[in-house]
Design an enzyme around this catalytic site. Structure first.
Site, short mmCIF file in Angstrom:
data_model
loop_
_atom_site.label_atom_id
_atom_site.label_comp_id
_atom_site.label_asym_id
_atom_site.label_seq_id
_atom_site.Cartn_x
_atom_site.Cartn_y
_atom_site.Cartn_z
CB ALA A 33 -80.15 -39.34 79.88
CD GLU A 129 -88.26 -25.93 75.96
OE1 GLU A 129 -88.64 -24.87 75.43
OE2 GLU A 129 -88.31 -26.13 77.18
N GLY A 134 -87.59 -22.47 69.22
CA GLY A 134 -86.49 -23.36 68.87
C GLY A 134 -85.71 -23.87 70.06
CE LYS A 205 -92.66 -20.71 66.46
NZ LYS A 205 -91.75 -19.91 65.61
N GLY A 302 -83.90 -23.65 62.86
CA GLY A 302 -82.68 -24.28 62.36
C GLY A 302 -82.55 -25.70 62.86
#
Lengths: 436, 436
Positions: A33, A129, A134, A205, A302
């Protein structure tokens, strides 16, 4: 350069995963980054547990408003879920000029238009995102990776709970209720599994993917939503015998008449790669006019897989935080002034193929009556399976796979078939997609 | 806003695909990019054919320098290939302040460091989604989608020609040479197929992915490269019997000792999704510490799939053309001043599992001698297959799958095994990866 400052709303599964991964990989993330990413404040109703998780690394507060109003915070990560308080907080954060990262598909599928408009007006980013599939970077693939294409359709296994249940039903020949209980015991299904098993989560989704793929507003209310609760082990077995698997798919397709947007159990050819996605895994198949079919596969839920998506968004925002809005990817992939108002079709107008299971008395001529009704409705039969009645039984199943036809034709034919004196009870109808 | 102006170097397969897709989807692409993308000049040695392709849509020139020196052109798309003239033109374009899109994996795998440095110094972008796995947005996934992760390893089917050949060899039980001829006839393999079948093309791509995944410079010269020319139908069949498929994989892995970077035929469990990628399709499996395994699948070559990647790069550049360089994704995913000098390991230092096919005289004690050598080298046997000799034959094959061990151990053991009086000829060694 000073680290960018992040405030976390909610530190449950995904929140603690995000905290953990950011801590563990901070060096590597900073090398990418070009700037540190630092969680400086966490809001959670359970402050004791939150403090246990974060230690002295950052401030823990009970009131989420302290995060969204904090002058030093650049990015707010919303991981509360739902569309009550979460919506309010996201809009407040935007109003305060903060960028937002959210994993909240329900919020975006229902209130996305309002939220993206607010962000657009304020010149901030709302990244999501983690809201679909996931850790799989499918939003990035759709918004940025496939921009050359007219996307034709998307079909995704985008709910791990139901895919786990369907895999188990097939593997072990068990019925839905039995497997659901097992899934709950193992933690693959929640105590109240409604959102998953009724297809609502998948429809949230699919709604988001549909908007990004076709440049239309999010329209969850137009989605056709069917879950897997009525599926029987019998149907999974018959499908298998005919070379198909049954998956709960989120499908969105561009047709000349409009956009299809639907979630339902679907027969797909067993030889397709996506048919072999088992257990709680997710996969999204995208058909573009230039690229052809591409598939994206991975863990759809998860702590750390979802955190992977949240943090990828944080890195993107870190890079573009001080850039002009025109240098950023539009929220819904298309420029806000270039959105289309292509209508979403009602399910009766959808064209697809069908699996029909018809329970019949084992009498001469019954098959002829059924096929006559289909022929009169100009529905072609692609495959047929008729079983001999079991020992001592007088009824049997006829399984028919049809060619493509409009849903309303099939519905009309089913009414007639159910009216036949030799037909017992209701016809089981499952849609079928060749995905080719 | 005025359209961004693009110059094309080379209008062969990918060039004409790019021209065609940009023309066909210009409206949709503009709705995404917020600005038109216009090819204004094409350079090709075959100007007659180029003119036929583009009609009056843009200027056609014979001299590529006219494109890279043209003051109005913002982005140069290099589709010439190779690292002679292509390198010179790319560097000239950069020196002239133009952004570059290239599908040229050989160029980047070998001269990437020099090219990216020049681009960095000049403040322009060099984008290369099309260089790896055609239309699959794998560069974007690695550079942007998985930034939260310490990537652990990547294993990819990244050469369609060899995957087609291996699929055919398995399907039809044919030998390499026969299938290669068929592939050439069908256009799946080139007249001179060396780059594909010797693994060089796959190694170029693996080199690029390795750099992006681990933040190291491109180092094609350190890659271990083995093709599929020595594979026999026999080995494919034995692998099958043991539950494995053989694929040509590009593998790169981070270990405590350094980076593995290697291309070779590999046994992988048949039940893995990637083992079922057939024909000329590509797929890349990426293991990240947070996200776990994700897989990306699609067409790795062809006019329009590759054009899809080229144009996605054009859209990205269009959006960021006037942005500060700090707002852009670093060329190799990591900031130029944060690259690592982790060494690439020689193949002798690589740790993996092995398939060994040993041709032996059918005599008492031969298996004991072989397994004694392995045991002395502390190489554990995971599975074993010994066939009875065929009718009238006195020799047979012993197949051994080993546990993980270092390559140099296996090499030393093979020398000893080949020295046994009962062993006939050379031992066939194929590496094995569980990909779990």
């Amino acid at each position: 350069m000073k680290p960018i400052k992040v405030g976390l709303l909610g530190i449950g599964t995904v929140g603690s995963g995000t905290f953990e991964v950011l801590k563990r990989n901070q060096e590597e993330i900073k090398r990418r980054a070009g700037r540190g990413i630092e969680i400086v404040m966490v809001a959670d109703l359970n402050t004791a547990r939150a403090k246990e998780l974060v230690g002295n690394a950052c401030e823990v507060v009970n009131d989420a408003n302290q995060v969204v109003n904090h002058p030093d915070i650049d990015i707010v990560v919303e991981l509360i879920g739902g569309y009550g308080i979460a919506k309010e907080l996201v809009l407040k954060a935007i109003a305060n000029g903060k960028h937002v990262v959210t994993a909240n598909k329900a919020l975006l599928a229902i209130h996305g238009t309002e939220i993206f408009k607010a962000a657009q007006d304020k010149g901030v980013m709302v990244a999501f995102e983690a809201a679909v599939a996931g850790g799989i970077p499918i939003i990035k693939a759709l918004r940025e990776g496939l921009t050359a294409n007219r996307i034709q359709w998307i079909a995704g296994i985008i709910n791990g709970t139901t895919n786990f249940i369907l895999s188990e039903m097939r593997d072990k020949g068990l019925d839905f209720d039995t497997v659901l209980k097992e899934a709950q015991r193992l933690g693959y299904a929640e105590a109240d599994p409604t959102f998953d098993i009724e297809g609502i989560d998948a429809a949230h989704k699919a709604t988001i993917m549909s908007a990004i793929a076709f440049g239309i507003p999010v329209q969850f209310d137009k989605a056709h939503v069917e879950g897997i609760t009525k599926l029987q082990a019998t149907d999974i077995r018959y499908a298998e015998q005919l070379g198909y698997r049954i998956k709960l798919l989120g499908i969105t397709r561009r047709t000349e008449q409009g956009i299809e947007l639907r979630v339902h159990p679907t027969l797909i050819p067993a030889k397709r790669l996506i048919a072999n996605v088992e257990g709680a895994m997710n996969a999204v198949l995208v058909q573009g006019d230039a690229v052809g079919a591409t598939l994206y596969y991975g863990k759809g839920a998860g702590a750390e897989p979802t955190a992977s998506a949240v943090i990828a968004d944080l890195v993107d925002i870190t890079r573009l935080a001080t850039a002009d809005p025109e240098h950023r990817v539009p929220h819904l992939a298309f420029q806000p002034d270039a959105m289309a108002d292509t209508p979403v079709l009602p399910i009766s107008e959808v064209t697809t193929s069908y699996y029909l299971r018809i329970r019949v008395a084992d009498k001469l001529g019954v098959l002829a009556s059924v096929t006559r009704i289909l022929a009169d409705a100009t529905i072609s039969v692609d495959a047929m399976l008729q079983k001999e009645p079991g020992e001592g039984e007088t009824q049997t199943d006829i399984i028919i796979l049809t060619h493509q036809t409009q849903e309303k034709n099939v519905e009309a034919a089913i009414v007639k078939i159910e009216g036949l004196p030799t037909v017992v009870g209701k016809v089981m109808k499952i849609r079928l997609e060749n995905l080719s």
